[in-house]
Design an enzyme around this catalytic site. Structure first.
Site: not given
Length: 355
Positions: A81, A172
């Site tokens: 991420s 998310s």
């Protein structure tokens, strides 16, 4: 602050105690956090751990340490991420160029895509996507789906009702899948192309890439492991399909490249002043998250900025001071770290609170 965990590892899975001597000849000093590396192995059950720190007083390669030969200084690894900070930087650059506004609704760029089951792209802004305040369901939470494109990931998400109403912070991966498509619509190029053109090439991040459908890591690289939660055994997951991660987590990088990127970003070398301010504005997420980057306040009063990356076979965390002059990236060669909520803050405090 709790460690942010992007659950890409769940979706992608089909599934010493003394310091080693790995260091560089030019290393000027032993970084304070290095003494914590063995704890990541002994208590965190990581096969190998490594870190690289750069400080204003350090020169050349900075200060590198590892717990063994499993991770080398120049190794490429999946950064998960941390991809989000790269994507956010591109979006903010486009805002600075007037190609889009953070207040624009998603519908302007992707008409009709975010619809159904209470989802409505007319009500969601780009700022909400960047700050994880859109409320969109995280497609990686649906373990029955294995999307290999952004459109498929978004359709998986919109088959579910939103996690929250817009305006509530909820991490998310779907947000960045959408942003990747917005970049393509605005520029005519993929987010990967824009990241290479705007960030990788200008900063000479020679170990950083976006693999697309490539399942192998570029050389040099070590191995990547995932731990069986039942039996505790390790499985080699070095080869995997990164398409499920996409704009939310496909990046491959190195310790040195991540330090260089965050130093440049926080040092103001990638964004105009207004967008730099927006990057670090955590108001929308009530102090938890900025735009593709998040703060962590340490017990000594220092706040560091950065992101973590959590993907099958890899966990990495980069943190840096507000001015980008002191950076630290550490990684382990697995996706699970026991006692992470205590081990990681202790390592960061050792580095950034040392006097």
């Amino acid at each position: 602050m709790p460690i942010l965990r992007a659950p890409l590892v769940t979706l992608l899975a089909t599934t010493l105690l003394g310091l080693g001597t790995a260091s560089l000849p030019s290393e000027p000093h032993l970084t304070p956090a290095a003494s914590y590396l063995p704890r990541l192995v002994a208590r965190g059950r990581a096969p190998t751990a490594a870190l690289l720190a750069h400080t204003p007083s350090a020169a050349g390669h900075g200060s590198y340490r590892s717990t063994g030969p499993g991770i080398r200084y120049a190794d490429r690894f999946r950064a998960g991420s941390i991809t989000k900070t790269f994507v956010a930087t591109v979006v903010l650059q486009l805002a600075g160029e007037g190609a889009l506004r953070l207040s624009d609704p998603v519908e302007r760029f992707l008409p009709g895509l975010i619809r159904g089951h209470g989802n409505d792209g007319r009500r969601l802004t780009l700022r909400a996507l960047l700050s994880h305040t859109s409320g969109l369901y995280d497609y990686t939470d649906d373990t029955s789906a294995h999307p290999v494109s952004a459109i498929a990931a978004i359709r998986t998400a919109t088959a579910h009702r939103p996690m929250h109403a817009p305006g509530t912070y909820a991490y998310s991966n779907t947000n960045y899948a959408v942003l990747g498509l917005v970049v393509r619509r605005v520029t005519g190029h993929s987010y990967a192309t824009e990241i290479r053109r705007r960030i990788i090439t200008p900063l000479r991040l020679t170990g950083t890439s976006l693999p697309g459908a490539r399942t192998t890591l570029p050389e040099p690289h070590g191995r990547a492991y995932t731990r069986d939660p039942a039996g505790g055994g390790l499985s080699d997951v070095t080869v995997l399909d990164p398409r499920t991660a996409g704009a939310a987590g496909e990046l491959i990088s190195t310790l040195a490249d991540l330090n260089r990127f965050y130093a440049a970003l926080l040092g103001g070398r990638l964004l105009p002043s207004a967008q730099q301010t927006a990057l670090l504005n955590t108001e929308a997420a009530h102090g938890t998250y900025g735009l593709g980057i998040y703060p962590q306040r340490l017990s000594c009063g220092v706040t560091v900025w950065g992101h973590n990356g959590h993907i099958q076979g890899s966990y990495v965390r980069t943190a840096a001071t507000r001015d980008g002059r002191h950076t630290l990236t550490y990684r382990i060669d697995t996706d699970t770290l026991d006692e992470a909520d205590t081990l990681e803050p202790a390592l960061l405090e050792a580095e950034f609170c040392a006097t």
